[in-house]
Structures are given as C-alpha cells and as structure tokens.
Design a protein around this motif. Structure first.
Motif, short mmCIF file in Angstrom:
data_model
loop_
_atom_site.label_atom_id
_atom_site.label_comp_id
_atom_site.label_asym_id
_atom_site.label_seq_id
_atom_site.Cartn_x
_atom_site.Cartn_y
_atom_site.Cartn_z
N GLY A 1 -33.29 -36.81 -106.58
CA GLY A 1 -32.37 -35.75 -106.15
C GLY A 1 -31.00 -36.30 -105.83
O GLY A 1 -29.97 -35.67 -106.11
N PHE A 2 -30.96 -37.49 -105.25
CA PHE A 2 -29.69 -38.15 -104.93
C PHE A 2 -28.87 -38.39 -106.19
O PHE A 2 -27.65 -38.14 -106.21
CB PHE A 2 -29.97 -39.47 -104.21
CG PHE A 2 -28.82 -40.44 -104.19
CD1 PHE A 2 -27.74 -40.23 -103.34
CD2 PHE A 2 -28.82 -41.56 -105.02
CE1 PHE A 2 -26.67 -41.12 -103.33
CE2 PHE A 2 -27.76 -42.44 -105.00
CZ PHE A 2 -26.68 -42.23 -104.16
N VAL A 3 -29.53 -38.84 -107.26
CA VAL A 3 -28.82 -39.10 -108.51
C VAL A 3 -28.20 -37.80 -109.05
O VAL A 3 -27.05 -37.78 -109.52
CB VAL A 3 -29.77 -39.72 -109.56
CG1 VAL A 3 -29.09 -39.82 -110.92
CG2 VAL A 3 -30.22 -41.10 -109.10
N VAL A 4 -28.95 -36.71 -108.96
CA VAL A 4 -28.43 -35.41 -109.42
C VAL A 4 -27.21 -35.01 -108.59
O VAL A 4 -26.18 -34.57 -109.12
CB VAL A 4 -29.52 -34.33 -109.33
CG1 VAL A 4 -28.95 -32.95 -109.66
CG2 VAL A 4 -30.67 -34.67 -110.28
N ILE A 5 -27.30 -35.18 -107.27
CA ILE A 5 -26.18 -34.83 -106.38
C ILE A 5 -24.94 -35.65 -106.74
O ILE A 5 -23.82 -35.13 -106.79
CB ILE A 5 -26.58 -35.07 -104.91
CG1 ILE A 5 -27.61 -34.03 -104.48
CG2 ILE A 5 -25.35 -35.03 -103.98
CD1 ILE A 5 -28.24 -34.33 -103.13
#
Length: 577
Positions: A264-268
C-alpha cells in the motif's frame, strides 16, 4: 527553493570539518550498535534478570535488535527531513538525542523487569538519534566534497562504521566486567563534544527542497516495516513444538500484514506530490543497481558477526583453554582481522573509485567476499586460528573494496535536492537486510541444532550420571536457549543443569561443566547449520556482484536524456564549490 550559488561558496577547510564530525558521529553510533552485544551478560546480571529464562527472551532480543529496527524504520524519514529543513540541522539534532539517551542509559537505577524495559526504551530513543546521524552524514559529505574526492570521504565514513562495530565488541568486553553502566557512559563525552562541534561548525551547503510531509507515506512505511522486522525478530523464538516461530500466527500476521501495508505504501508513493520514497530515483541506473548490490551484500554478511561470535564463544575458545566467562572479550579480539582488512581496503578503494570508477572495484570486492564464505564452508569447526584469521582478513578486504565504491556511486548519482532521502533509502535497505540476515542465519543454525542436538545431548548427559528423565527434559529445551547461552558467554551446561549439578559425582559435574563437553557436543549439529548459512551467503554475494556490474557508468536522471558519467566526471552534475 534553490540557494544562490554565491551563498554556497565555502572555506576549503570546511569539507574536512564535515568529514571529521560525521566520522565521529558514525563511529560512536556503530560502537553503540555492538557494544551492548558483548556486555549483555553483565547488564542482565546487574539488573537481576536471567536472560535465558523463557519469559525474558523478548528482553534479550529487543536489547539486541531494537536499535537496528528503529534505525531501519526512521532513516528515510529523517533523510527526507534533512532535504527539507537542512541536513546539518537534522544531523546535529541526532547527535543531541543520541547523547541524552546515553546519559539515561548510564544512570539506570531500576531492577528486574522495570530496568529491562527502561534500557530497551532508551535504546530505542538512542536508535532515533542514530537514525538522524546515519541518514544525513553521507549527504553532508556529498554536499561538502567535490565529485573527485567523494569516494575518499565516503570511504572514511564507511570505515568508521565497520570499525565501530568491532571496537564496540572489544570496548564492551573491557568495560562491562568493571561496571556495565560504563558502556553507555563512554559515549557521553564524545556525544557532548560532537553535538557542540556540529552546532558551531556544520552548515547546510546543499540544495533544500521545501515540501509538505508525506504523512500517509510515513505512517504506512513505519507500520509495514516495523511489522516485518518484529515478525523476523520473533521468528527466531520457539513456538509450540517448533524450534523457531516462523509458523506462529503472530509472526505470520506480522510478516504478511507488514508486506501488505508496504505494498500500500508503494501505491501511495506513486500518487502523492512529495513522496517519502522518491520513486523516480529508481530511474537512475546506478542508484537502483547499487542499492540491489548493497541489499544482497547486507543479507549475506549481516548475520555473520553473530554466527562467528557463537562459533568462537561456544566452541573454539573453550576448546582452546578459555573459560566461558572470558570468551566474549576474546571473541572480539580474535575477530579484529576483519577490521584490519577493511581498514586496508576501504580507503584505498574509495580513492581509486574517484579515479577509475566504482563498478570493477565493487564487483571484485563481492567476488572476494563470496570466496571467503566458500573458505569458511570448508574450514573445520575446530580450526587453526591463522587460517581463520586469514579468511577474516580477506573478508574485510572484500567488503572494503565493495562498500566504499558502491556508496560513492549511489551518492554521486543523486540529484542535489534528494541526497538526504536517497541516503536514507540506502541505509534503510541495508539495516533492514541486516535484521533479516540475523533472523535467517539464526534460524538456519537453530534448524541444524534442532535436528540432532536433542538426542546427542540426552545421550551425553545420561552417560555422565544425569538421570535419563532429566537428561531428556534438558535436551528438549529450545535450541535458541543453547545458542544464546553460548552467545552471552555463559556456561550452557551449568545453566541448563542448575541445581542438579549438586546431585552428581564431583568428577562428572566438573567434566560436564568443563571446556570440552559442550563444545564437542554442539560441533556437529552447529557445523550442519553453518554450511547452509555460508552457502546462502555465497549465492547472495554473486547476486550482489552481478548487480554491481549492471550499475554501469551510464545512468538516466529523471526527465533527462541518458548520458555517460562516473564519479570522476560527476562534477558536471553538481554546482561547483
């Protein structure tokens, strides 16, 4: 906001001020990362806790791993803060936090569980200070030195980091028996001098990039990485009938949940305007492949220190006449060839990388390191020390040849306004890989011990007068307890038998707790796990060497066309001093 060029012209002596202060900061942070390892028996004895008791294992693990976990999680955020508000300011704040936490660690007045929690808490705060230092030191040096001298400057910092790890073992072994509080107190005067010196002399010479903080990125990155590293930490502990905890619901939840949050962090990070991780930096070929090489090298070598300490303390030193109480200090002394090799190779490689480029040096360094793991693989458990020392020396040479040029290439590839966050990203990969490596190495050794140690120990104890039922019960204790006993410099059999020793004939009790029974007992099982661990490291070194080859002189900057450069001509990428 870009600082006008005229405002950034510095006294030529400033670069040496920056080098000496950052070297002091990195050195003291790395010393404190390892000084605790060697002093743990005296620390726990001083606060009245038995670290081998199953209820206290978490205290032991967090005293070892807490500092590493915190620095791994925070260095990117603190590097980003340096890019935004000034690297010298953030670095100086780190020195101050580190010094204050050292004072509170040294004046511990609690006992028992309260003391353990106090020490772990302040070690975590100390890790916060260390993260500020590690995240900004490389960026400060890259700002202060011209491109043709950066390899030399960064190599000195890298040397200070590894030297501190081994100096910590020796300093801790000398000071802890006198008074365990001294291992923390020794940092205070250095910290005070470094903090004041940094405040008075260091200046922000690089480009600052004013931006809003990526809070969602910070939160998801911290939660995800903490969960993964906590899962690795507790994966070392036994779970139910299993020798390790990798099948534990808690560990699996941490690992799977942490990876999901990091996804999720990578997407953000691909959607926010001012990301914590500047994903566009991965468009720079030298940055990407240099970090992959560093990650592989850290995985290969991160757990090596622990495994070699256990090898020396639990087997080799007792077999050669050293009491278990003496082994922590002598293990540190006998591992000094690694530091000597690193001291010989790293500065030389750093200077050469400024002249001939980094790729060949870094690649050759990892090939040499992999070859030393191969040499360890064929070395007998009860080795000739000079053969062991020669392998350690070349291991240090290999890592010195790799570390300095690789860091120089990565830092030179970064735009000026991203050096803090780029340095933090590199340190995060390195520290996270080190924690993972420790977990994997321990697990491999534990697996080797668990497969044959119980039956060997049960038969050995019974043959020397221990009742069969008691021998079987002791033999089925978690293998991690045996490892930690050896690691801490305790006499493992004495700890395991406890009050039962008094019921044995004196000659049998003396033999069981002597210098030969336990080392001979675990030599075979330990060797099996050791072989797998070293083979794993060889593969990782080869992967790292391949990545170093791919980190070619051609690199593409975000939004720029591809062009050819290396450290020697990288001055064209930065404003002249």
């Amino acid at each position: 906001m870009k600082v006008p060029q005229t405002a950034r012209v510095l006294d030529p002596r400033y670069k040496w001020i920056a080098l000496s202060n950052t070297t002091m900061g990195v050195l003291i942070a790395s010393i404190n990362g390892s000084i605790v390892l060697i002093a743990l028996p005296d620390i726990f004895k001083g606060i009245g806790i038995n670290p081998l008791d199953s209820s206290n294992t978490s205290y032991l693990l967090w005293m070892i791993m807490g500092f590493l976990v915190v620095t791994a999680v925070l260095v990117v955020s603190f590097g980003r803060l340096g890019d935004m508000f000034g690297r010298a300011k953030m670095y100086n704040l780190g020195f101050a936090i580190f010094t204050v936490s050292s004072i509170f660690l040294a004046i511990t007045w609690f006992r028992g569980d309260a003391a353990a929690l106090w020490l772990i808490g302040w070690r975590i705060v100390q890790g916060v200070g260390g993260a500020f230092l590690m995240a900004n030191s490389s960026a400060i040096l890259t700002d202060a030195f011209p491109a043709e001298q950066r390899g030399m400057a960064l190599s000195i910092n890298v040397v200070a980091s590894l030297t501190g790890q081994f100096l910590g073992l020796v300093i801790g072994g000398i000071l802890a028996p006198i008074n365990w509080n001294l291992i923390f107190l020794v940092s205070v005067p250095i910290g005070v001098v470094g903090t004041i010196w940094a405040y008075l002399k260091l200046r922000d010479t690089g480009v600052r990039r004013r931006a809003t903080m990526d809070w969602w990125g910070n939160v998801t990155f911290a939660i995800g990485l903490i969960a993964v590293l906590v899962g690795i930490t507790y994966g070392i502990q036994p779970y139910g009938a299993s020798a390790t905890g990798w099948a534990s619901p808690f560990v699996l939840s941490c690992l799977i949940g942490g990876v999901a949050v990091l996804a999720g962090f990578v997407v953000i990070e691909t959607r926010v305007s001012n990301p914590l991780f500047t994903m566009s930096l991965f468009e720079i070929r030298a940055f990407t492949w240099g970090n992959i090489a560093n990650l592989a090298a850290s995985l290969a070598r991160g757990g090596l220190q622990f495994i070699l300490i256990i090898w020396l303390q639990g087997i080799w030193l007792p077999q050669h006449g050293y009491s278990f109480e003496q082994t922590p200090l002598w293990a540190g002394i006998y591992m000094l060839p690694t530091t000597i090799g690193f001291l010989l190779a790293a500065p030389t490689a750093g200077v050469l990388s400024d002249r001939i480029g980094s790729r060949a040096l870094a690649t050759t360094g990892l090939i040499i390191t992999g070859a030393t793991f191969g040499a360890f693989l064929v070395l007998p458990v009860n080795f000739n020390y000079w053969a062991f020392a020669a392998i350690l020396l070349f291991n240090g040479v290999g890592m010195g040849m790799f570390s300095s040029p690789n860091r120089s290439k990565v830092m030179n590839s970064l735009p000026e306004d991203s050096r803090g966050s780029g340095s933090g990203m590199m340190t995060t990969f390195q520290n996270s890989a080190t924690v993972l490596s420790i977990g994997l190495f321990f697990s491999l050794i534990i697996a080797g011990l668990s497969s044959s140690l119980p039956s060997t120990m049960s038969q050995g104890l019974a043959a020397h007068g221990v009742p069969a039922a008691s021998a079987a019960q002791i033999a089925n204790l978690p293998a991690v307890a045996v490892l930690f006993a050896a690691f801490l410099g305790y006499n493992p059999i004495q700890q395991l038998l406890g009050g039962q020793l008094a019921a044995l004939p004196p000659d049998q009790a003396t033999f069981l707790t002597g210098r030969s029974f336990f080392p001979n007992l675990i030599s075979g099982p330990f060797s099996a796990g050791l072989s797998v661990a070293f083979a794993f490291s060889i593969v990782l070194c080869l992967i790292g060497a391949a990545a170093s080859l791919l980190a070619s002189n051609k690199k593409t900057r975000p939004n720029d066309t591809e062009h050819t450069t290396d450290e020697a001509d990288a001055a064209t990428l930065v404003e002249p001093r």
